[in-house]
Motif scaffolding. Sequence first.
Motif, PDB file in Angstrom:
ATOM      1  N   LYS A 189     -10.886  -2.092   4.056  1.00 26.27           N
ATOM      2  CA  LYS A 189     -11.007  -2.134   2.593  1.00 26.27           C
ATOM      3  C   LYS A 189     -10.806  -0.765   1.948  1.00 26.27           C
ATOM      4  O   LYS A 189     -10.521  -0.677   0.764  1.00 26.27           O
ATOM      5  N   HIS A 190     -10.946   0.307   2.722  1.00 25.85           N
ATOM      6  CA  HIS A 190     -10.799   1.652   2.163  1.00 25.85           C
ATOM      7  C   HIS A 190      -9.419   2.262   2.396  1.00 25.85           C
ATOM      8  O   HIS A 190      -9.106   3.300   1.821  1.00 25.85           O
ATOM      9  N   LEU A 191      -8.630   1.633   3.235  1.00 30.94           N
ATOM     10  CA  LEU A 191      -7.299   2.174   3.497  1.00 30.94           C
ATOM     11  C   LEU A 191      -6.366   1.803   2.349  1.00 30.94           C
ATOM     12  O   LEU A 191      -6.439   0.708   1.804  1.00 30.94           O
ATOM     13  N   SER A 192      -5.475   2.712   2.017  1.00 34.78           N
ATOM     14  CA  SER A 192      -4.470   2.407   1.004  1.00 34.78           C
ATOM     15  C   SER A 192      -3.604   1.266   1.532  1.00 34.78           C
ATOM     16  O   SER A 192      -3.541   1.043   2.754  1.00 34.78           O
ATOM     17  N   PRO A 193      -2.933   0.540   0.648  1.00 35.94           N
ATOM     18  CA  PRO A 193      -2.061  -0.551   1.125  1.00 35.94           C
ATOM     19  C   PRO A 193      -1.039  -0.082   2.160  1.00 35.94           C
ATOM     20  O   PRO A 193      -0.797  -0.775   3.142  1.00 35.94           O
ATOM     21  N   SER A 194      -0.463   1.094   1.961  1.00 34.04           N
ATOM     22  CA  SER A 194       0.536   1.571   2.928  1.00 34.04           C
ATOM     23  C   SER A 194      -0.103   1.899   4.281  1.00 34.04           C
ATOM     24  O   SER A 194       0.481   1.619   5.330  1.00 34.04           O
ATOM     25  N   ARG A 195      -1.311   2.475   4.270  1.00 35.83           N
ATOM     26  CA  ARG A 195      -2.013   2.759   5.542  1.00 35.83           C
ATOM     27  C   ARG A 195      -2.409   1.454   6.230  1.00 35.83           C
ATOM     28  O   ARG A 195      -2.285   1.316   7.441  1.00 35.83           O
ATOM     29  N   GLY A 196      -2.905   0.495   5.450  1.00 32.05           N
ATOM     30  CA  GLY A 196      -3.266  -0.814   6.007  1.00 32.05           C
ATOM     31  C   GLY A 196      -2.065  -1.501   6.632  1.00 32.05           C
ATOM     32  O   GLY A 196      -2.154  -2.080   7.719  1.00 32.05           O
ATOM     33  N   ASN A 197      -0.911  -1.413   5.959  1.00 30.40           N
ATOM     34  CA  ASN A 197       0.321  -1.987   6.507  1.00 30.40           C
ATOM     35  C   ASN A 197       0.730  -1.260   7.786  1.00 30.40           C
ATOM     36  O   ASN A 197       1.226  -1.882   8.727  1.00 30.40           O
TER      37      ASN A 197
END
Length: 166
Positions: free
Chosen positions: A144-152
């Motif tokens: 939940k704390h990762l940016s969308p690009s990091r999560g991807n």
Amino acid sequence: MVRLIFSLQLKKILTSDRHSVESGGSNSKPHVITKSASDEILALFERSKGWDGRHRQIMLLSKQLDPMPDENKNDNSLIKGCESLAWLTCSKDPHGYFSFQAYSDAKVIRGLMVIILAAVNLKNSQQIAEFDLESYFEKMGLIKHLSPSRGNGVRAIIERIKLITQ
């Protein structure tokens, strides 16, 4: 002292070379680690206070990842779908256990790779397929704390590992 022991155990798992599973011959069983590195990672993040503490742990864990030799950084090992440059190589020992080496140009991704490798290194394909990496990251309060690009990027790394080990 506990952190040092954990650090040494994790470093041993992450830097294991292609003969990382200890054996005394072709009929011997692989060495089994009693407390998994993924359990150690979960415990580490449970002790972290808030997002700042978790982010600090990710940055500290990034130092556990050894640089990947340049000859291993190629189109075959490049992880597609990760915004940063990230590479993953893998080998499988005679017992069917996988040993991964990963690296990224981004410190945060390197830390996240350590977390992922702690869960999958020295496991067989069935263990890797059964391990719920999404839940693992959720338990640490990271997704939940990762940016969308990091999560991807994390999802791309996980998908690559599952594809390699099928």
